[in-house]
Write a protein that holds these residues in place. Structure first.
Motif, short mmCIF file in Angstrom:
data_model
loop_
_atom_site.label_atom_id
_atom_site.label_comp_id
_atom_site.label_asym_id
_atom_site.label_seq_id
_atom_site.Cartn_x
_atom_site.Cartn_y
_atom_site.Cartn_z
N ASP A 59 -15.24 -39.53 23.58
CA ASP A 59 -14.97 -40.86 24.15
C ASP A 59 -16.27 -41.65 24.33
O ASP A 59 -16.37 -42.49 25.23
N ILE A 60 -17.25 -41.43 23.46
CA ILE A 60 -18.57 -42.04 23.65
C ILE A 60 -18.50 -43.57 23.58
O ILE A 60 -19.28 -44.26 24.24
N ALA A 61 -17.53 -44.09 22.80
CA ALA A 61 -17.31 -45.55 22.78
C ALA A 61 -15.85 -45.78 22.39
O ALA A 61 -15.54 -46.18 21.28
N ASP A 62 -14.95 -45.49 23.35
CA ASP A 62 -13.51 -45.64 23.12
C ASP A 62 -13.22 -47.09 22.73
O ASP A 62 -13.71 -48.03 23.37
N SER A 63 -12.40 -47.27 21.68
CA SER A 63 -12.14 -48.63 21.18
C SER A 63 -11.49 -49.53 22.24
O SER A 63 -11.67 -50.74 22.19
N GLU A 99 -12.82 -39.66 15.17
CA GLU A 99 -11.96 -40.68 14.54
C GLU A 99 -10.48 -40.33 14.61
O GLU A 99 -9.64 -41.20 14.42
N ASN A 100 -10.17 -39.05 14.84
CA ASN A 100 -8.77 -38.64 14.75
C ASN A 100 -8.16 -38.10 16.03
O ASN A 100 -7.00 -37.73 16.06
N ILE A 101 -8.92 -38.07 17.12
CA ILE A 101 -8.43 -37.40 18.32
C ILE A 101 -7.42 -38.23 19.11
O ILE A 101 -6.53 -37.69 19.75
N SER A 102 -7.52 -39.56 19.05
CA SER A 102 -6.78 -40.35 20.04
C SER A 102 -5.30 -40.42 19.75
O SER A 102 -4.85 -40.23 18.61
#
Ligand code: ADP
Ligand code: NI
Length: 218
Positions: A59-63, A99-102
């Motif tokens: 989550d270093i820079a959650d969109s 890129e694929n976790i959320s």
């Protein structure tokens, strides 16, 4: 640099980067996910170094906090991992995990990356969306976005596209139906499933009590 030193440096970087983060996506969320990963990994065959780096950087820079931009986190993670000389294959794997976790990327059929390490971190992250902590994080996020707690006239939408999910400004209670209560059936690992069941039950009881009080039950 040893892997231990690289992990320590990553912790320092993440703590500093998230120092002003929303309460549900702060360093303590990262730490809980990191610890959940250790528990889940006991019964899985995974590369522990990749799991640790992925958990720390997921989550270093959650969109959500970057105007919907999904490229900021992967770029920040890549630049950082290069700066501490992590090897190339590990960097690529960690970036794929980020890129694929959320949850919203599970609503995007073009996302097809899979790995046992992603499975573990995704379960660890989902567990932190459930139970007492999950409830606290959800209302904190709703408050952060100035959402209504509940509005009986606005029904949950169970068929949202990824774009609609990201754009939704519905009352916070709807998020339980649109995501949180669906997670227990999406867990990847055995330990993750068991832990999710317990936390799921707690949320179901919480919602029952919520509606009873809403209706003014004595
Ligand atoms: P993921 O990283 O799996 O996509 P999110 O970052 O979207 O998950 O969500 C993490 C947590 O943030 C959720 O479990 C919830 O607590 C909170 N959250 C996200 N979106 C909402 C929302 N629309 N309403 C309330 N809480 C939300
Ligand atoms: Ni997370």
């Amino acid at each position: 640099m040893t892997q231990e030193v690289q992990i320590e440096k990553t912790k320092v970087f993440v703590k500093e980067t998230l120092k002003n983060a929303e309460g549900g996506h702060d360093w303590f969320h990262i730490l809980r996910v990191f610890n959940n990963c250790s528990l889940i990994s006991e019964k899985e065959v995974v590369d522990a170094f990749v799991v640790k780096l992925g958990a720390l950087l997921h989550d270093i820079a959650d969109s959500k906090f970057h105007h919907g931009d999904e490229t900021v986190g992967p770029k920040l993670a890549r630049d950082f991992l290069n700066s501490i000389q992590v090897e190339k294959d590990v960097i690529e794997h960690v970036i794929n995990i980020i890129e694929n976790i959320s949850y919203n990327s599970t609503l995007d059929s073009s996302k097809t990356f899979k790995s046992p390490e992603l499975d573990v971190i995704q379960d660890a992250d989902r567990l932190d969306a459930l139970g007492a902590i999950g409830i606290a994080r959800t209302f904190n996020y709703g408050g952060f976005k100035n959402r209504a707690i509940y509005n009986p006239d606005i029904l949950p939408d169970l068929n949202m596209s990824k774009e609609a999910y990201k754009a939704s400004a519905a009352p916070t209670i709807n998020h339980f139906y649109e995501k949180l209560l669906l997670l227990k059936d999406l867990m990847n690992t055995k330990t993750g499933k068991q832990m999710a069941e317990k936390r799921h039950e707690f949320m179901v009881k919480y919602l029952e009590q919520f509606y009873a009080e809403w209706e003014g039950e004595k």
